[in-house]
Scaffold this motif. Sequence first.
Motif, PDB file in Angstrom:
ATOM      1  N   THR A   1       3.358   7.914  -0.494  1.00 12.96           N
ATOM      2  CA  THR A   1       3.318   8.234  -1.918  1.00 12.96           C
ATOM      3  C   THR A   1       2.120   9.120  -2.209  1.00 12.96           C
ATOM      4  OG1 THR A   1       4.313   6.080  -2.372  1.00 12.96           O
ATOM      5  CG2 THR A   1       3.339   7.234  -4.233  1.00 12.96           C
ATOM      6  N   GLU A   2       2.332  10.125  -3.069  1.00 12.89           N
ATOM      7  CA  GLU A   2       1.276  11.070  -3.430  1.00 12.89           C
ATOM      8  C   GLU A   2       1.193  11.205  -4.947  1.00 12.89           C
ATOM      9  OE1 GLU A   2       2.254  14.749  -1.609  1.00 12.89           O
ATOM     10  OE2 GLU A   2       1.950  14.028   0.444  1.00 12.89           O
ATOM     11  N   PRO A   3      -0.021  11.314  -5.493  1.00 20.28           N
ATOM     12  CA  PRO A   3      -0.136  11.571  -6.937  1.00 20.28           C
ATOM     13  C   PRO A   3       0.368  12.966  -7.274  1.00 20.28           C
ATOM     14  CG  PRO A   3      -2.286  11.679  -5.873  1.00 20.28           C
ATOM     15  CD  PRO A   3      -1.329  11.189  -4.835  1.00 20.28           C
ATOM     16  N   VAL A   4       0.868  13.106  -8.484  1.00 20.34           N
ATOM     17  CA  VAL A   4       1.444  14.368  -8.947  1.00 20.34           C
ATOM     18  C   VAL A   4       0.608  14.907 -10.094  1.00 20.34           C
ATOM     19  CG1 VAL A   4       3.458  15.438 -10.040  1.00 20.34           C
ATOM     20  CG2 VAL A   4       3.760  13.747  -8.218  1.00 20.34           C
ATOM     21  N   GLN A   5       0.290  16.197 -10.022  1.00 21.70           N
ATOM     22  CA  GLN A   5      -0.432  16.867 -11.083  1.00 21.70           C
ATOM     23  C   GLN A   5       0.552  17.682 -11.923  1.00 21.70           C
ATOM     24  OE1 GLN A   5      -3.620  16.251 -11.709  1.00 21.70           O
ATOM     25  NE2 GLN A   5      -3.573  14.866  -9.948  1.00 21.70           N
ATOM     26  N   PRO A   6       0.388  17.702 -13.248  1.00 23.11           N
ATOM     27  CA  PRO A   6       1.328  18.443 -14.086  1.00 23.11           C
ATOM     28  C   PRO A   6       1.133  19.946 -13.948  1.00 23.11           C
ATOM     29  CG  PRO A   6      -0.438  17.539 -15.417  1.00 23.11           C
ATOM     30  CD  PRO A   6      -0.617  16.977 -14.036  1.00 23.11           C
TER      31      PRO A   6
ATOM     32  N   ALA B   1       0.810  -1.216   0.000  1.00 20.72           N
ATOM     33  CA  ALA B   1       0.000   0.000   0.000  1.00 20.72           C
ATOM     34  C   ALA B   1       0.845   1.270   0.000  1.00 20.72           C
ATOM     35  CB  ALA B   1      -0.944   0.013   1.202  1.00 20.72           C
ATOM     36  N   LEU B   2       2.139   1.166   0.300  1.00 20.47           N
ATOM     37  CA  LEU B   2       2.943   2.385   0.384  1.00 20.47           C
ATOM     38  C   LEU B   2       3.059   3.070  -0.979  1.00 20.47           C
ATOM     39  CD1 LEU B   2       6.181   2.391  -0.684  1.00 20.47           C
ATOM     40  CD2 LEU B   2       6.378   0.706   1.122  1.00 20.47           C
ATOM     41  N   LEU B   3       2.835   2.334  -2.063  1.00 17.98           N
ATOM     42  CA  LEU B   3       2.864   2.964  -3.386  1.00 17.98           C
ATOM     43  C   LEU B   3       1.566   3.685  -3.720  1.00 17.98           C
ATOM     44  CD1 LEU B   3       4.730   0.324  -5.589  1.00 17.98           C
ATOM     45  CD2 LEU B   3       5.635   2.364  -4.471  1.00 17.98           C
ATOM     46  N   ALA B   4       0.520   3.473  -2.935  1.00 17.44           N
ATOM     47  CA  ALA B   4      -0.749   4.198  -3.095  1.00 17.44           C
ATOM     48  C   ALA B   4      -1.322   4.074  -4.500  1.00 17.44           C
ATOM     49  CB  ALA B   4      -0.568   5.672  -2.721  1.00 17.44           C
ATOM     50  N   LEU B   5      -1.214   2.899  -5.098  1.00 15.28           N
ATOM     51  CA  LEU B   5      -1.706   2.713  -6.459  1.00 15.28           C
ATOM     52  C   LEU B   5      -3.146   2.228  -6.520  1.00 15.28           C
ATOM     53  CD1 LEU B   5       1.411   1.107  -8.181  1.00 15.28           C
ATOM     54  CD2 LEU B   5       0.747   3.512  -8.053  1.00 15.28           C
TER      55      LEU B   5
ATOM     56  N   LEU C   1      -3.726  -4.438  -2.013  1.00 15.41           N
ATOM     57  CA  LEU C   1      -2.932  -4.878  -3.149  1.00 15.41           C
ATOM     58  C   LEU C   1      -2.056  -6.059  -2.754  1.00 15.41           C
ATOM     59  CD1 LEU C   1      -1.716  -1.408  -4.493  1.00 15.41           C
ATOM     60  CD2 LEU C   1      -3.631  -2.773  -5.329  1.00 15.41           C
ATOM     61  N   ALA C   2      -1.786  -6.913  -3.714  1.00 17.62           N
ATOM     62  CA  ALA C   2      -0.899  -8.056  -3.498  1.00 17.62           C
ATOM     63  C   ALA C   2       0.269  -7.953  -4.465  1.00 17.62           C
ATOM     64  CB  ALA C   2      -1.652  -9.362  -3.725  1.00 17.62           C
TER      65      ALA C   2
END
Length: 206
Positions: free
Chosen positions: A144-149, A31-35, A40-41
């Motif tokens: 982890t956080e999503p990035v906006q352009p 879960a640390l990748l926050a995808l 998630l497995a």
Amino acid sequence: MDYTPSDRVYLEDDLGLDAAWLAARIVEDPALLALGETELAVEHIAPSDRPGSLTVHLADPTAGIWHVAEVKLADADTDQVLRVLTLWLGSRTDPAGAERQPSVVAEHIPPAVARAVLMAQEVAPLGAYELHALQVGDQVALHTEPVQPPETTDAAADHELATRLAEALARLQGHSPEQAADLRLRMIGRLYRHDDRGPADPPAPV
């Protein structure tokens, strides 16, 4: 409640931790990748063909999604974007028929890479995420956080990047130069729609 100051650090540059260390942390806590929004497995993690990089495959059985991520220490680059797109195009579904979701993960996503990801979304459901490491005393916390352009600051650079992406994708898919040129225009159009400024059909840079 006590307060403990924390400092953002880079895993390899500041702490001497390598991609193998990060791979072990992902196995312990996918879960640390926050995808994904559900559990998630880890299906497979392997060193990428580039230094300090990992190719990570995660399954989300609840959502029916198979995640493929190119994870890189330090700064992301456009080659990382092209590699994960190559993996995605090579197999858009896993053997069970799950949707495949490509992502770029790095400790820092430069503006040009964030905009490359936005342009690539014209053909793929690509995401960009920053992996932040915080040092608290002798402990390291990861999230982890999503990035906006960001909005465009260099139209000529955007056109050059769109050309590179479109030509690379055309080669991967066996498309013609005309199809690559059409994709380049659609990618630039996506940038302008995101920025919510400029003409619908942006002029080529002089």
